[in-house]
Design a protein around this motif. Structure first.
Motif, PDB file in Angstrom:
ATOM      1  N   MET A 156     104.174  39.427  43.825  1.00  9.02           N
ATOM      2  CA  MET A 156     103.699  40.543  44.645  1.00  9.02           C
ATOM      3  C   MET A 156     104.873  41.228  45.339  1.00  9.02           C
ATOM      4  SD  MET A 156     100.834  40.507  47.704  1.00  9.02           S
ATOM      5  CE  MET A 156     101.776  39.278  48.643  1.00  9.02           C
ATOM      6  N   TYR A 157     105.819  40.429  45.873  1.00 12.62           N
ATOM      7  CA  TYR A 157     107.004  41.016  46.508  1.00 12.62           C
ATOM      8  C   TYR A 157     107.782  41.880  45.509  1.00 12.62           C
ATOM      9  CZ  TYR A 157     106.392  37.643  50.367  1.00 12.62           C
ATOM     10  OH  TYR A 157     105.926  36.915  51.424  1.00 12.62           O
ATOM     11  N   ILE A 158     107.953  41.356  44.303  1.00 14.79           N
ATOM     12  CA  ILE A 158     108.724  42.072  43.279  1.00 14.79           C
ATOM     13  C   ILE A 158     108.021  43.370  42.885  1.00 14.79           C
ATOM     14  CG2 ILE A 158     109.616  41.968  40.914  1.00 14.79           C
ATOM     15  CD1 ILE A 158     109.907  38.928  41.304  1.00 14.79           C
ATOM     16  N   TYR A 159     106.707  43.263  42.687  1.00 16.35           N
ATOM     17  CA  TYR A 159     105.938  44.452  42.291  1.00 16.35           C
ATOM     18  C   TYR A 159     106.030  45.549  43.352  1.00 16.35           C
ATOM     19  CZ  TYR A 159     101.879  47.408  41.397  1.00 16.35           C
ATOM     20  OH  TYR A 159     101.053  48.486  41.194  1.00 16.35           O
ATOM     21  N   ALA A 160     105.975  45.164  44.618  1.00 16.83           N
ATOM     22  CA  ALA A 160     106.050  46.145  45.703  1.00 16.83           C
ATOM     23  C   ALA A 160     107.366  46.910  45.669  1.00 16.83           C
ATOM     24  CB  ALA A 160     105.885  45.440  47.055  1.00 16.83           C
ATOM     25  N   GLU A 161     108.450  46.197  45.350  1.00 15.41           N
ATOM     26  CA  GLU A 161     109.760  46.859  45.280  1.00 15.41           C
ATOM     27  C   GLU A 161     109.898  47.674  44.004  1.00 15.41           C
ATOM     28  OE1 GLU A 161     111.797  46.883  47.748  1.00 15.41           O
ATOM     29  OE2 GLU A 161     110.893  45.313  48.982  1.00 15.41           O
ATOM     30  N   LEU A 162     109.297  47.171  42.909  1.00 13.06           N
ATOM     31  CA  LEU A 162     109.422  47.846  41.618  1.00 13.06           C
ATOM     32  C   LEU A 162     108.711  49.197  41.610  1.00 13.06           C
ATOM     33  CD1 LEU A 162     110.829  47.135  38.951  1.00 13.06           C
ATOM     34  CD2 LEU A 162     108.637  46.286  38.093  1.00 13.06           C
ATOM     35  N   ASP A 211     108.541  56.563  38.691  1.00 12.44           N
ATOM     36  CA  ASP A 211     108.265  57.954  39.042  1.00 12.44           C
ATOM     37  C   ASP A 211     106.970  58.378  38.344  1.00 12.44           C
ATOM     38  OD1 ASP A 211     108.299  60.914  38.747  1.00 12.44           O
ATOM     39  OD2 ASP A 211     110.247  60.750  39.735  1.00 12.44           O
ATOM     40  N   GLU A 212     106.032  58.916  39.102  1.00 14.04           N
ATOM     41  CA  GLU A 212     104.733  59.295  38.535  1.00 14.04           C
ATOM     42  C   GLU A 212     104.873  60.297  37.392  1.00 14.04           C
ATOM     43  OE1 GLU A 212     101.715  58.284  39.081  1.00 14.04           O
ATOM     44  OE2 GLU A 212     102.062  56.927  40.756  1.00 14.04           O
ATOM     45  N   ASN A 213     105.924  61.113  37.402  1.00 12.92           N
ATOM     46  CA  ASN A 213     106.085  62.165  36.390  1.00 12.92           C
ATOM     47  C   ASN A 213     106.806  61.685  35.137  1.00 12.92           C
ATOM     48  OD1 ASN A 213     104.865  64.225  38.008  1.00 12.92           O
ATOM     49  ND2 ASN A 213     106.755  64.308  39.217  1.00 12.92           N
ATOM     50  N   ILE A 214     107.807  60.800  35.297  1.00 14.51           N
ATOM     51  CA  ILE A 214     108.621  60.416  34.138  1.00 14.51           C
ATOM     52  C   ILE A 214     108.526  58.932  33.793  1.00 14.51           C
ATOM     53  CG2 ILE A 214     110.271  62.270  34.556  1.00 14.51           C
ATOM     54  CD1 ILE A 214     112.195  60.162  35.737  1.00 14.51           C
ATOM     55  N   HIS A 227     118.219  58.931  37.735  1.00 13.20           N
ATOM     56  CA  HIS A 227     116.755  58.980  37.714  1.00 13.20           C
ATOM     57  C   HIS A 227     116.286  59.686  36.446  1.00 13.20           C
ATOM     58  CE1 HIS A 227     115.402  57.841  41.955  1.00 13.20           C
ATOM     59  NE2 HIS A 227     116.683  57.512  41.870  1.00 13.20           N
ATOM     60  N   GLU A 228     116.577  59.055  35.319  1.00 13.25           N
ATOM     61  CA  GLU A 228     116.136  59.585  34.027  1.00 13.25           C
ATOM     62  C   GLU A 228     115.386  58.501  33.276  1.00 13.25           C
ATOM     63  OE1 GLU A 228     119.205  61.369  31.739  1.00 13.25           O
ATOM     64  OE2 GLU A 228     119.909  62.679  33.356  1.00 13.25           O
TER      65      GLU A 228
END
Length: 720
Positions: A54-60, A65-68, A77-78
Motif C-alpha cells: 500500500m505504501y509503494i502504491y501510494a508513491e507510485l 500521468d492520467e494522459n500518458i 516525463h515521457e
C-alpha cells in the motif's frame, strides 16, 4: 489515497520501534520493514507485505500521468511502450505478490483496477499495427530503427511479462473458453484476452527466430544468445539475459503444464533406456530427481485451474511447440556463457562478450564499466537455464556410486562458484562505494559494443546514442542472491537482512525532512530500476515465507505449537523429497561411523597386545635389577634420613630389637623402590611413542601406590 497521511502513519510507527530494545539497534531505513525481533533469536518479524504494498502504491501514483500513463523518470516525463509495460509489471507485482487489493478501500481499489486495465489496453494498442502486424519500438526513446520487421527485443520481453501477468485474471466459463472473472478485482473481455495470447505467441516465435548461434566460428567468446533485434551477427549478454528472464516468466505462468510435459518426456526417455521398463514392477521414479518426483505428484491434471492454464498455454505454444524451442535456446545460451567463465568467475570480472578479463584497475579508472553486471547476467542465465537441474537429472540416473559422487561434486562446485562470484561482486561494489567510485558501476546502459554488419551497424549506432539505462546494480545484486536462495542454496542466509538494508532499504528516496519514502533511486526515480527494487523486495518476502518463518516460529514458547510445526516441517520434507536426501546422508554417516568403530576396536586390540609386551618388559627389568636398585637407593640415603629411619617409632615391648630392625628394613626398601624405580621406568630403552605412553600411565599408577605404602610406613602425610 492520502499519501501524506500514510507517510505520517509510518513515521509514527518507526518512532515507536526506536523505543523497542529488541530492534532499536537497526537502521532507520530497515525499521521501515522490520516490526520486531523475539528476544534471544536471530530472526525478525516483518511488516505485512500488504501494508508495504500500500505504501509503494501510494508513491507510485505520483509516477503515473492520467494522459500518458507511466513516465520514464523524474527528469523525463515521457511515456512509451517500455514504460507502460514496466508500469504494468509493477502493478501486477503489487496486486499478485503484495496483495494490495486486500488492504485498499473501495475507492482506492477501483482506482488501481482502472489504471491497470487502462495500462494493459495501451500496451495492446501500441504494439498493434494497422495491417494486423505487431510493432515493438523502443519508446519513449525516439529510435527509428524498429518496425514490423525489426522489433526491439527488450520491449518485446517486457510486453510478454506484462501480458502474462494480465492473463492471470482469466477464469473458466462455458466451453472452457478463457473469460473475465466476475469475482476478480481486475477483468478483461474475452476478445482482449485472445489478443493478449496472440501477442505473446507472436513474441515467442519472434524470439526463437532471433536466436544467434555462431559456435561454428570456434571463437572463445559469447556465441549463443540474442541481441537487440533479429538478424544481428553476434549475441549480447544483456539481451540474452532479458530473453532468459522472459522465458522464466512464461515458465512460472504455466509451470504445472510445462512440468508435466517435460517430466513425462524424461520418463519416456528413462523407459527407453531400460529393457526391463515393460515390466509392471519397473519404477521410473528411481531415475527421476527428487524435485521432479515431487512436482509430478503435485500436478492435478483434472483441476479447473490446470485445464485453464493448459488451454492458454496451447494457444501460445502453437503446433510448432515454440515455447520448447525457446527453452532449448535459453539452455544452450546458459551452457555457452558458463563454459567461458566457470573457471574464473569467482575471482575475475569479464567484458560484455566474455572474451577477456577486466582488471579492477581498469574498472576503477573508467568513467563507467559494465563488468560487474556481466558477471551477474551470467549467474542469472545459468540458474534460469537450469544447469543445476541438468546435474540433478544426471545424479538420479547415475549407474554407480562413483558416477554419482563425481556429478554431485560438479553440482557442489557450481553452487559454490556462483555463490562466491556473487559475494565477490557485492564486496567489490561496497569497496567502490567506500572510495566514492560506485558511479563507475552503478548504472547499466545499453552500449551495443558487439560487431554489427550492414544496416544493423546503423541501427546499433542509433540505439547507442540514446544511452538507454536499464537498471542499477543494487536491485540486481539482491535479485541474484534471492535467485540462488530459491533454486540452489535453499536455506536461511545469514547476510540476507544486511543485503535488505544496504541494497534495498537504504536506496529509497527521501522526503524534504530526510525521511525514507517508498520509491527508489535516492531521489532519481526511474521506472525500470524502481520495478527491479520492487520485485527484489517481493522476492525477499518469498524467501522469508520459505526459509525464515518456520525457524522464527520454533522460538515460540508454546510446546504444542512447536510439536505441530515440527510435524508440518517433517511432512514438507517428505513432500519436497528433501527427506530422501537427508535419509541418504544419514545412512552414509552411519556406515562411516560403523567403519570408524571397527577401526577403533582394531586399534584397541593392538594397544592391548602392546601393553602386554610393555608389562612383560617392566617385569623383566624389575626382576633383573631390583636388588641393585635397593642397594643403590640405600647408598643414596643421606645420613640424617638413615638415622631417622633407624630411630623411628618405638618397637614392640616383647621384641624391641627385632621390631626396630624389621621396621627400618621395610622403610628402606619402600623408599629405595620409590626413588629408584620411578627413575628407571622412563623407558629410555623404548622409542615407540605408544609404548612410552603406556609406560607413563604405569608410572603414574606406581607413584600413587608407592606414596600410599610410604605414607602408611612412616606416617608422613606430606610425602605425596
Amino acid at each position: 489515497m492520502d499519501k501524506l497521511k500514510l507517510r505520517n502513519s509510518e513515521l509514527e510507527a518507526i518512532n515507536q520501534k526506536l523505543l523497542n530494545p529488541n530492534i532499536n539497534d537497526l537502521t532507520k531505513a530497515l525499521l521501515g520493514v522490520v516490526r520486531d525481533r523475539q528476544e534471544g533469536t536471530i530472526f525478525f518479524d516483518y511488516e505485512q507485505r500488504e501494508t508495504i504494498g500500500m505504501y509503494i502504491y501510494a508513491e507510485l501514483l505520483d509516477k503515473y500521468d492520467e494522459n500518458i500513463g507511466f513516465f520514464l523518470s523524474d527528469d523525463l516525463h515521457e511515456s512509451g511502450l517500455l514504460t507502460q509495460a514496466q508500469g504494468a509489471c509493477s502493478l501486477d507485482v503489487l496486486i499478485g505478490d503484495y496483495r494490495v487489493f486486500s488492504i485498499l478501500d473501495d475507492a482506492d481499489a477501483a482506482k488501481l483496477k482502472e489504471i491497470y486495465e487502462r495500462t494493459i489496453d495501451s500496451i495492446i494498442k501500441r504494439v498493434s499495427g494497422k495491417d494486423g502486424t505487431f510493432i515493438f519500438d523502443a519508446s519513449p526513446y525516439n529510435v527509428e530503427a524498429f518496425n514490423a520487421e525489426y522489433a526491439y527485443i527488450d520491449s518485446m520481453t517486457w510486453v510478454v511479462s506484462a501480458l502474462l501477468g494480465a492473463l492471470n485474471f482469466c477464469e473458466l466459463r462455458a466451453g472452457d473458453n478463457p473469460a473475465a472473472s466476475s469475482n476478480a478485482e481486475v477483468s478483461f473481455s474475452y476478445g482482449v484476452q485472445q489478443k493478449m495470447l496472440d501477442i505473446v505467441s507472436y513474441c515467442i516465435k519472434y524470439l526463437t527466430k532471433s536466436f544467434i548461434d555462431i559456435t561454428d566460428k570456434n571463437e572463445k567468446k559469447l556465441s549463443q544468445g540474442w541481441n537487440f533485434t533479429k538478424g544481428c551477427s553476434e549475441p549480447s549478454l544483456y539481451f540474452t539475459y532479458a530473453v532468459s528472464e522472459c522465458y522464466l516468466d512464461i515458465f512460472d505462468a504455466f509451470k504445472k503444464v510445462i512440468d508435466k510435459h517435460n517430466i513425462e518426456e524424461k520418463i519416456a526417455q528413462i523407459k527407453s533406456e531400460h529393457v526391463d521398463s515393460s515390466d509392471n514392477s519397473f519404477d521410473y521414479n528411481m531415475y527421476l530427481s527428487n524435485d521432479d518426483r515431487v512436482a509430478y505428484e503435485s500436478i492435478n491434471a483434472d483441476s479447473d485451474e490446470y485445464r485453464m492454464k493448459k488451454r492458454l498455454f496451447e494457444h501460445i505454444n502453437g503446433d510448432d511447440d515454440i515455447f520448447y524451442q525457446l527453452e532449448k535456446q535459453v539452455k544452450l545460451a546458459a551452457r555457452n556463457s558458463w563454459a567461458l567463465v566457470k573457471d574464473g568467475i569467482d575471482t575475475k570480472f569479464y567484458n560484455s562478450n566474455l572474451s577477456a578479463v577486466v582488471e579492477q584497475s581498469i574498472i576503477e579508472n573508467s568513467s563507467s564499466s559494465d563488468a560487474l553486471f556481466n558477471n551477474l547476467f551470467v549467474i542469472n542465465n545459468v540458474i534460469t537455464g537450469g544447469l543445476d537441474e541438468e546435474l540433478n537429472d544426471r545424479i538420479a540416473r547415475a549407474v554407480d556410486d562413483d558416477e554419482m559422487s563425481r556429478i554431485q561434486s560438479e553440482y557442489d562446485n557450481l553452487l559454490e562458484t556462483l555463490q562466491a562470484a556473487l559475494q565477490r561482486t557485492i564486496r567489490y561494489s561496497k569497496m567502490l562505494q567506500a572510495k566514492q567510485k560506485d558511479y563507475v558501476i552503478n548504472d547499466f546502459v545499453i552500449s551495443c559494443n558487439e560487431t554489427f554488419e550492414g544496416e544493423f551497424s546503423k541501427k546499433s549506432q542509433e540505439l547507442r546514442k540514446k544511452r538507454i539505462k536499464t537498471f542499477t546494480i543494487s536491485p540486481l545484486l539482491v535479485k541474484t542472491n534471492n535467485l540462488i536462495s530459491e533454486f540452489l542454496a535453499k536455506y536461511p542466509q545469514y547476510d540476507m537482512i544486511k543485503y535488505l538494508d544496504d541494497l534495498i532499504m537504504k536506496k529509497r528516496s527521501m522526503d524534504d525532512d530526510s525521511n525514507y519514502i517508498w520509491v527508489w533511486e535516492c531521489g532519481e526515480y526511474q521506472v525500470t530500476s524502481n520495478y527491479y527494487y520492487l520485485i527484489s523486495l517481493s522476492s525477499f518476502y518469498k524467501y522469508i515465507d520459505e526459509y525464515e518463518t518456520r525457524f522464527t516460529a520454533i522460538d515460540h514458547d508454546n510446546e504444542e505449537y512447536k510439536a505441530s510445526l515440527r510435524t508440518s516441517y517433517l511432512h514438507e520434507l517428505r513432500r519436497t523429497g528433501e527427506i530422501f536426501k537427508l535419509t541418504e546422508q544419514n545412512n552414509k554417516l552411519e556406515s562411516e561411523n560403523v567403519r570408524l568403530q571397527e577401526q577403533i576396536l582394531s586399534l584397541q586390540s593392538q594397544e592391548s597386545e602392546l601393553e602386554k609386551v610393555v608389562k612383560n618388559l617392566i617385569h623383566e627389568e624389575i626382576k633383573a635389577n631390583l636388588l641393585s636398585w635397593v642397594v643403590d637407593g640405600v647408598d643414596r640415603l643421606d645420613a640424617d634420613v638413615f638415622q631417622q629411619i633407624i630411630g623411628g617409632d618405638l618397637v614392640e615391648e616383647d621384641f624391641p630389637a627385632e621390631s626396630a630392625f624389621f621396621d627400618a628394613i621395610k622403610k628402606m626398601l619402600i623408599i629405595a623402590f620409590a626413588s629408584i624405580v620411578k627413575d628407571k621406568l622412563n623407558y629410555t630403552f623404548v622409542d615407540d611413542p605408544r609404548v612410552k605412553g603406556i609406560s607413563q600411565r604405569f608410572v603414574k599408577v606406581l607413584d600413587k601406590k608407592a606414596a600410599s605404602f610410604i605414607s602408611d610406613a612412616i606416617g608422613d602425610k606430606d610425602f605425596n
